[in-house]
Design an enzyme around this catalytic site. Sequence first.
Site, PDB file in Angstrom:
ATOM      1  NE  ARG A 153      19.696  21.168  34.956  1.00  0.00           N
ATOM      2  CZ  ARG A 153      20.774  20.364  35.513  1.00  0.00           C
ATOM      3  NH1 ARG A 153      20.498  18.808  35.795  1.00  0.00           N
ATOM      4  NH2 ARG A 153      21.840  20.883  35.930  1.00  0.00           N
ATOM      5  CB  SER A 173      23.708  23.561  23.197  1.00  0.00           C
ATOM      6  OG  SER A 173      23.053  22.603  22.491  1.00  0.00           O
ATOM      7  NE  ARG A 232      28.003  31.748  37.970  1.00  0.00           N
ATOM      8  CZ  ARG A 232      26.718  31.744  38.560  1.00  0.00           C
ATOM      9  NH1 ARG A 232      25.888  32.384  38.011  1.00  0.00           N
ATOM     10  NH2 ARG A 232      26.618  30.708  39.502  1.00  0.00           N
ATOM     11  CG  ASP A 256      20.174  38.722  37.166  1.00  0.00           C
ATOM     12  OD1 ASP A 256      19.853  39.725  37.760  1.00  0.00           O
ATOM     13  OD2 ASP A 256      20.222  37.635  37.640  1.00  0.00           O
ATOM     14  CD  GLU A 261      27.663  38.744  39.600  1.00  0.00           C
ATOM     15  OE1 GLU A 261      27.182  38.935  38.506  1.00  0.00           O
ATOM     16  OE2 GLU A 261      26.882  38.035  40.596  1.00  0.00           O
ATOM     17  CG  HIS A 279      23.585  37.280  40.369  1.00  0.00           C
ATOM     18  ND1 HIS A 279      24.892  36.556  40.372  1.00  0.00           N
ATOM     19  CD2 HIS A 279      22.760  36.076  40.183  1.00  0.00           C
ATOM     20  CE1 HIS A 279      24.809  35.379  40.075  1.00  0.00           C
ATOM     21  NE2 HIS A 279      23.471  35.113  40.023  1.00  0.00           N
TER      22      HIS A 279
END
Length: 313
Positions: A153, A173, A232, A256, A261, A279
């Site tokens: 999505r 994918s 991630r 990000d 983290e 993040h």
Amino acid sequence: MSQVIAIGPYSDTDAAALARDFDARRLPDLAAIATLPEDQRRDVVAVAFMGHDPFGGAVMDLLPGLKAITNFGVGYDAIDVAAATARGIRVTNTPNVLNDDVADLAVAMWIAQARDFEPAMQNARSGDWGRGVRLPLARKASGRRVGILGMGRIGREIADRLAAFKTEIHYQSRSRKDTPAGWTYHADPVELARAVDDLIVAVVGGPETEGFVSAGVIGALGPDGVIVNIARGSVIDEEALIAALQSGAIRGAALDVFRGEPQVDPRLLAAPNLLALPHIGSATVETRAAMGQLQRANLRAILDGRAPETPVN
Ligand code: 8YV
């Protein structure tokens, strides 16, 4: 003792709603569960979870009456879902409501990296511009060939936005997707990286994508390539990325999310061609409010014996 424990860095609004609607007890982190007396742990039926610390079977076993873990976030890789299912614990997440924000951020990071925002902002703010310090020219973003790793999505929202930038869109994918004409599917991530200029990582985290962006993928991108990661940290082989940033094997990265983290490998932070964010993919007032509402709707449904809106297991 309340039946609901709320764990994580909730906004004041969400913390207040959890307290008001569920009499939820706030705990700073998962480790704090072990410090509760046994009779209090026994009462707990649901954990409203926010964060990325591993939530495994051993923690679940500290709460013998646990029926639900409602995750504040779409990615639930921190939660051992198999362990939860084996214990009859429902897991829910907050998909869709954050797609726009995460996709907006991915595109912003991609443009910021192409156009060298970080040194440019530094040049203006420091007064270097006024002192006549000239920057090297940046790279054009529009028209590049972009590979999207993971056409779920969020990947799809990113691709839809990139289409407006006259980019050539490629993706990898698990299966070929129904996409507009001209988007190219690649079965293999190395093949994808070879076909594009830049790579945007939008796959789920967890064991199945651990190190998916390998030294081979990074190498295939080449010295003009940029990697953007809003998924991630675990998806990227960080050692390989650090080596590539240091040697100039790729042009740069915009991240990000990081392994371990909020602690970030200092070698990454020292790389001049890294744009790092803490993040913030879903971190807007509007989206966090929607995520909080969905988390609480799931919690309410499970406590009332109804099916949750967005179940994971
Ligand atoms: C986190 C995220 O939920 O949704 C996700 O998967 O990574 C974020 O939106 C947020 O950082 C709170 O932990």
